[in-house]
Motif scaffolding. Structure first.
Motif, PDB file in Angstrom:
ATOM      1  N   ASP A   1       0.798  -1.232   0.000  1.00 19.07           N
ATOM      2  CA  ASP A   1       0.000   0.000   0.000  1.00 19.07           C
ATOM      3  C   ASP A   1       0.829   1.281   0.000  1.00 19.07           C
ATOM      4  OD1 ASP A   1      -2.415  -1.431   0.007  1.00 19.07           O
ATOM      5  OD2 ASP A   1      -2.360  -1.620   2.195  1.00 19.07           O
ATOM      6  N   VAL A   2       2.124   1.164  -0.266  1.00 16.76           N
ATOM      7  CA  VAL A   2       2.991   2.345  -0.375  1.00 16.76           C
ATOM      8  C   VAL A   2       3.461   2.445  -1.820  1.00 16.76           C
ATOM      9  CG1 VAL A   2       5.131   3.431   0.381  1.00 16.76           C
ATOM     10  CG2 VAL A   2       3.736   2.153   2.023  1.00 16.76           C
ATOM     11  N   GLU A   3       3.344   3.623  -2.411  1.00 28.43           N
ATOM     12  CA  GLU A   3       3.745   3.800  -3.801  1.00 28.43           C
ATOM     13  C   GLU A   3       5.249   4.050  -3.898  1.00 28.43           C
ATOM     14  OE1 GLU A   3       2.274   6.096  -7.851  1.00 28.43           O
ATOM     15  OE2 GLU A   3       1.982   7.087  -5.911  1.00 28.43           O
TER      16      GLU A   3
ATOM     17  N   SER B   1      12.687   8.632  -6.630  1.00 27.16           N
ATOM     18  CA  SER B   1      12.261   9.917  -7.168  1.00 27.16           C
ATOM     19  C   SER B   1      11.914  10.903  -6.061  1.00 27.16           C
ATOM     20  CB  SER B   1      11.039   9.720  -8.065  1.00 27.16           C
ATOM     21  OG  SER B   1      10.407  10.944  -8.354  1.00 27.16           O
ATOM     22  N   TRP B   2      11.994  12.194  -6.408  1.00 32.63           N
ATOM     23  CA  TRP B   2      11.562  13.225  -5.464  1.00 32.63           C
ATOM     24  C   TRP B   2      10.093  13.035  -5.091  1.00 32.63           C
ATOM     25  CZ3 TRP B   2       7.479  16.452  -6.571  1.00 32.63           C
ATOM     26  CH2 TRP B   2       7.091  16.555  -7.913  1.00 32.63           C
ATOM     27  N   GLN B   3       9.315  12.396  -5.971  1.00 39.02           N
ATOM     28  CA  GLN B   3       7.894  12.175  -5.675  1.00 39.02           C
ATOM     29  C   GLN B   3       7.683  11.041  -4.664  1.00 39.02           C
ATOM     30  OE1 GLN B   3       5.474  12.205  -9.497  1.00 39.02           O
ATOM     31  NE2 GLN B   3       7.529  12.086 -10.341  1.00 39.02           N
ATOM     32  N   ASP B   4       8.686  10.214  -4.469  1.00 40.98           N
ATOM     33  CA  ASP B   4       8.578   9.033  -3.612  1.00 40.98           C
ATOM     34  C   ASP B   4       8.592   9.458  -2.145  1.00 40.98           C
ATOM     35  OD1 ASP B   4       9.453   6.646  -2.050  1.00 40.98           O
ATOM     36  OD2 ASP B   4       9.641   5.737  -4.034  1.00 40.98           O
ATOM     37  N   ILE B   5       7.599   9.013  -1.385  1.00 48.72           N
ATOM     38  CA  ILE B   5       7.525   9.388   0.038  1.00 48.72           C
ATOM     39  C   ILE B   5       7.471   8.139   0.928  1.00 48.72           C
ATOM     40  CG2 ILE B   5       6.480  11.635  -0.401  1.00 48.72           C
ATOM     41  CD1 ILE B   5       3.765  10.410   0.359  1.00 48.72           C
ATOM     42  N   ARG B   6       8.166   7.081   0.521  1.00 54.62           N
ATOM     43  CA  ARG B   6       8.105   5.824   1.268  1.00 54.62           C
ATOM     44  C   ARG B   6       8.666   5.951   2.681  1.00 54.62           C
ATOM     45  NH1 ARG B   6      12.040   2.101  -2.295  1.00 54.62           N
ATOM     46  NH2 ARG B   6      10.910   3.250  -3.915  1.00 54.62           N
TER      47      ARG B   6
ATOM     48  N   ALA C   1      16.290  12.708   3.594  1.00 54.37           N
ATOM     49  CA  ALA C   1      16.685  12.090   4.867  1.00 54.37           C
ATOM     50  C   ALA C   1      15.888  10.832   5.188  1.00 54.37           C
ATOM     51  CB  ALA C   1      16.546  13.108   6.002  1.00 54.37           C
ATOM     52  N   SER C   2      14.564  10.897   5.094  1.00 58.18           N
ATOM     53  CA  SER C   2      13.755   9.726   5.444  1.00 58.18           C
ATOM     54  C   SER C   2      13.921   8.600   4.422  1.00 58.18           C
ATOM     55  CB  SER C   2      12.275  10.117   5.571  1.00 58.18           C
ATOM     56  OG  SER C   2      11.792  10.673   4.364  1.00 58.18           O
ATOM     57  N   LYS C   3      14.198   8.941   3.161  1.00 52.92           N
ATOM     58  CA  LYS C   3      14.453   7.911   2.140  1.00 52.92           C
ATOM     59  C   LYS C   3      15.790   7.216   2.397  1.00 52.92           C
ATOM     60  CE  LYS C   3      12.278  10.879  -1.215  1.00 52.92           C
ATOM     61  NZ  LYS C   3      12.297  11.477  -2.538  1.00 52.92           N
ATOM     62  N   ILE C   4      16.792   8.001   2.797  1.00 51.19           N
ATOM     63  CA  ILE C   4      18.092   7.404   3.134  1.00 51.19           C
ATOM     64  C   ILE C   4      17.931   6.438   4.305  1.00 51.19           C
ATOM     65  CG2 ILE C   4      20.396   7.894   4.039  1.00 51.19           C
ATOM     66  CD1 ILE C   4      20.308  10.536   2.487  1.00 51.19           C
ATOM     67  N   ARG C   5      17.171   6.878   5.308  1.00 54.60           N
ATOM     68  CA  ARG C   5      16.948   6.016   6.477  1.00 54.60           C
ATOM     69  C   ARG C   5      16.218   4.734   6.064  1.00 54.60           C
ATOM     70  NH1 ARG C   5      19.903   5.236  10.132  1.00 54.60           N
ATOM     71  NH2 ARG C   5      19.420   3.052   9.720  1.00 54.60           N
ATOM     72  N   TRP C   6      15.264   4.870   5.146  1.00 56.31           N
ATOM     73  CA  TRP C   6      14.524   3.701   4.666  1.00 56.31           C
ATOM     74  C   TRP C   6      15.473   2.728   3.978  1.00 56.31           C
ATOM     75  CZ3 TRP C   6      13.703   0.810   0.408  1.00 56.31           C
ATOM     76  CH2 TRP C   6      12.603  -0.049   0.409  1.00 56.31           C
TER      77      TRP C   6
END
Length: 525
Positions: A65-67, A126-131, A160-165
Motif C-alpha cells: 500500500d505504499v507507492e 524519485s523526489w515524488q517518492d515518500i516511502r 533524509a527519510s528515504k536514506i533512512r529507509w
C-alpha cells in the motif's frame, strides 16, 4: 583543474583562452531531469551549438500500500554517456575547445551505490517518492527548526527519510555498509563518481537531503544524529563553482566547474537573475522562485541556495532592461552568495493521469485550451492534493476533491486553475520582498496562452513566456563559464498584459474559501 575561479574582471573562459591561446571557447552542459538527460555544447556567448537527449523512464508500483516511484540509475548513466559520445563525434577535433562543463540535476532524487565498484545498490528514489514518511513521525524536528537549519520544511519528499529507509530495508545497502563501501546521495553525486571519479555534491543538491546546514554549507551533525545517518556514507560538500573533477571526452579532459539543482540553474539562462522578477516553471510540479538576499522567508516558503561561490566578491545583483545581462565587477566585497525564496505546487503535470481518470478524457493541449475557455456559472474548483498539498500549506494527509456536479471539461478547468491559484498564493507571499514587476513563466503547461493570461490577471503584472525549452542547460552553461560579463540569453518571448477579470477573481475567492474549509475539516479529524 580549477579549484577557484579568477576574479570576474577576467572570466573563467577568457582566462582559459589566454592560457591556451584558443580562438573558440565551448562549454559543455548536462541537464539530468525526471524525463530525460540532455547534453549540449554552448559557445562563449551563450549560443547552443549541439544538443542530444536520452529518455529515462519513471516507474510507479504499490508495495504494501505504499507507492514506490523509481528510476533506473544505469539507464540514466548510459543515456548520459551515449549523449557525450554523440557530442564527441559531432565535434571531432573541435572537442578540444570545450574548456569547462556544468551539471544540473534533479534535486531530491537519490540512490545508493558501492563506492568501490560503482554498482548501483538501489533504484533512483524519485523526489515524488515518500516511502520514508513514517520515519518523520519519530523525529523530534519541527518545521521551524528544519527551516532555520536547512531552509526547508520537514517532508518525506526530501532525502533524509528515504536514506533512512534504504539503510533499514535494503539488504544490498546493509551489506555495503558493513563492508565500508556504501555511498548514498543525490543522483548528481552518482554521476560525478562515474564520470569524474569524484565524491562530491553541490549546495543545491545537498540541501534537498534535509541534512545540510544552510549557514555552514556542510552536513549538519545534529540532523545526521536525529536520522541516525553516518556522515561517511554521504558525498563531500562543495561550493557551486568547485572542482568536481574532470570528464574524459575522447582524449580530451574537461573540468567540471559548476553544479546546481535544475530549477536553480534555469534562473541563470538569461544571465544573472533579476531580483525584481519572479520565476515560475510548470512541469511535473510547478516551481516558483524569487531571488533574495534574506535567509528569512515567510511561513510556508523555502529558502534555497542558488549560487554559493568560493569567490567572496564574485558578483552582485543588477537590474537589467535588455535581454543581455551583465554581472558587475566590484571594487570591494559585497554580495557573496545568491539565494531564492522558493515554493512548489506538486499537482501540476504529475496529476494528469489522476485527472484523466476522474474526467474520462485525455488531457491534450487541445483539451486544455478548450477547458480554459469555459466560464462556469456555478462553483467549479479542485482541491489539489496530488503528490501532497505543498507550499505554503505543506500537507500530505489530504485527499483531492472536486466541487460537485462538474462536467468532464470543467474538471480539467478546475485542475488547471488550482495550479494557477496556488502559484498566486505563493507569489503574493514573495511580495514581502517588494512588488515584482514581471513574472517569467516556462514549462509545458504554460504553452497554453490562457494559463499565462490568467496568472497576469490575478497578479496584476506582466507575464513573460520564453520560448527557451533549454533554460536549465543554458543556465548551467553560464554558471560553468564563470558568470561572464556578456551573455546573450535572448529568446523569443510572448508578453501577457494584465487585464480586469472579475470572473476569475470570483473563482479564486471561491477556491480560497474552499481550501480554508478543507484544511480545517481535515485537521479536526
Amino acid at each position: 583543474m580549477f579549484r577557484k575561479m579568477p576574479a570576474l574582471g577576467t572570466t573563467l573562459l577568457n582566462y582559459l583562452n589566454e592560457k591556451n591561446n584558443m580562438t573558440q571557447s565551448l562549454i559543455l552542459a548536462i541537464d539530468q531531469g525526471g524525463q530525460s538527460s540532455r547534453v549540449a555544447v554552448y559557445s562563449a556567448a551563450g549560443q547552443q551549438l549541439h544538443c542530444f537527449s536520452a529518455s529515462c523512464a519513471t516507474t510507479h508500483e504499490f508495495v504494501n500500500d505504499v507507492e514506490y516511484i523509481e528510476q533506473d540509475p544505469q539507464e540514466i548513466l548510459t543515456g548520459i554517456k551515449i549523449c557525450l559520445e554523440k557530442i564527441n563525434q559531432v565535434l571531432g577535433d573541435d572537442v578540444k575547445n570545450i574548456l569547462t562543463a556544468g551539471f544540473a540535476g534533479q534535486g531530491s532524487s537519490l540512490l545508493c551505490w558501492d563506492n568501490q565498484t560503482g554498482e548501483a545498490l538501489s533504484p533512483v528514489l524519485s523526489w515524488q517518492d515518500i516511502r520514508g514518511k513514517d520515519y518523520l513521525q519519530d523525529i523530534s524536528l519541527t518545521h521551524s527548526q528544519a527551516q532555520s537549519i536547512t531552509g526547508l520544511r520537514v517532508s518525506p519528499h526530501y532525502g533524509a527519510s528515504k536514506i533512512r529507509w534504504c539503510l533499514d530495508n535494503n539488504p544490498k545497502v546493509q551489506l555495503a555498509q558493513r563492508n565500508n563501501s556504501l555511498s548514498i546521495g543525490p543522483i548528481v553525486s552518482y554521476i560525478f563518481w562515474h564520470l569524474c571519479e569524484k565524491d562530491a555534491v553541490d549546495p543545491s543538491h545537498a540541501q534537498r537531503t534535509l541534512l545540510w546546514n544552510l549557514q555552514k554549507n556542510h552536513w549538519d551533525e545534529h540532523l545526521l544524529n536525529l536520522f541516525n545517518i553516518p556522515r561517511d556514507i554521504l558525498p563531500a560538500c562543495k561550493f557551486h563553482n568547485s572542482d568536481f573533477g574532470c570528464l574524459d571526452l575522447g582524449e580530451h579532459k574537461i573540468p567540471f566547474s559548476a553544479s546546481a539543482r535544475d530549477q536553480g540553474a534555469s534562473l541563470f539562462a538569461r544571465g544573472l537573475p533579476d531580483k525584481n522578477s519572479c520565476y515560475v516553471n510548470i512541469g511535473t510540479g510547478a516551481f516558483i522562485q524569487r531571488v533574495s538576499e534574506s535567509l528569512s522567508a515567510p511561513e510556508g516558503l523555502l529558502v534555497s541556495p542558488l549560487w554559493l561561490s568560493e569567490n567572496v566578491d564574485e558578483c552582485e545583483l543588477v537590474e537589467v532592461s535588455s535581454p543581455v545581462c551583465y554581472a558587475t565587477e566590484l571594487d570591494a566585497p559585497k554580495q557573496t552568495h545568491l539565494y531564492a525564496w522558493e515554493a512548489t505546487v506538486n499537482g501540476a503535470a504529475s496529476a494528469i493521469s489522476f485527472i484523466e481518470q476522474e474526467a474520462g478524457l485525455s488531457v491534450t493541449p487541445e483539451q486544455i485550451n478548450k477547458a480554459l475557455a469555459l466560464l462556469p456559472t456555478h462553483e467549479c474548483y479542485f482541491l489539489n492534493a496530488v503528490g501532497g498539498l505543498s507550499a505554503p500549506y505543506w500537507r500530505t494527509d489530504l485527499q483531492s476533491r472536486f466541487s460537485v456536479n462538474l462536467s468532464a471539461e470543467e474538471k480539467i478547468l478546475a485542475w488547471l486553475e488550482s495550479i494557477i491559484f496556488q502559484i498566486v498564493v505563493n507569489l503574493r507571499l514573495m511580495g514581502q520582498l517588494g512588488a515584482a514587476d514581471k513574472i517569467y513563466i516556462s514549462g509545458g503547461i504554460s504553452r497554453a496562452d490562457a494559463i499565462c493570461q490568467k496568472l497576469a490577471d490575478l497578479m496584476g503584472v506582466l507575464v513573460v513566456r520564453g520560448e527557451n525549452t533549454d533554460a536549465t542547460l543554458q543556465g548551467i552553461a553560464y554558471l560553468a563559464a564563470g558568470l561572464p560579463h556578456a551573455w546573450n540569453g535572448q529568446t523569443q518571448e510572448d508578453v501577457f498584459q494584465p487585464k480586469s477579470n472579475p470572473h476569475l477573481s470570483k473563482s479564486f475567492s471561491l477556491w480560497q474559501n474552499a481550501v480554508t474549509g478543507w484544511l480545517s475539516t481535515e485537521s479536526a479529524k
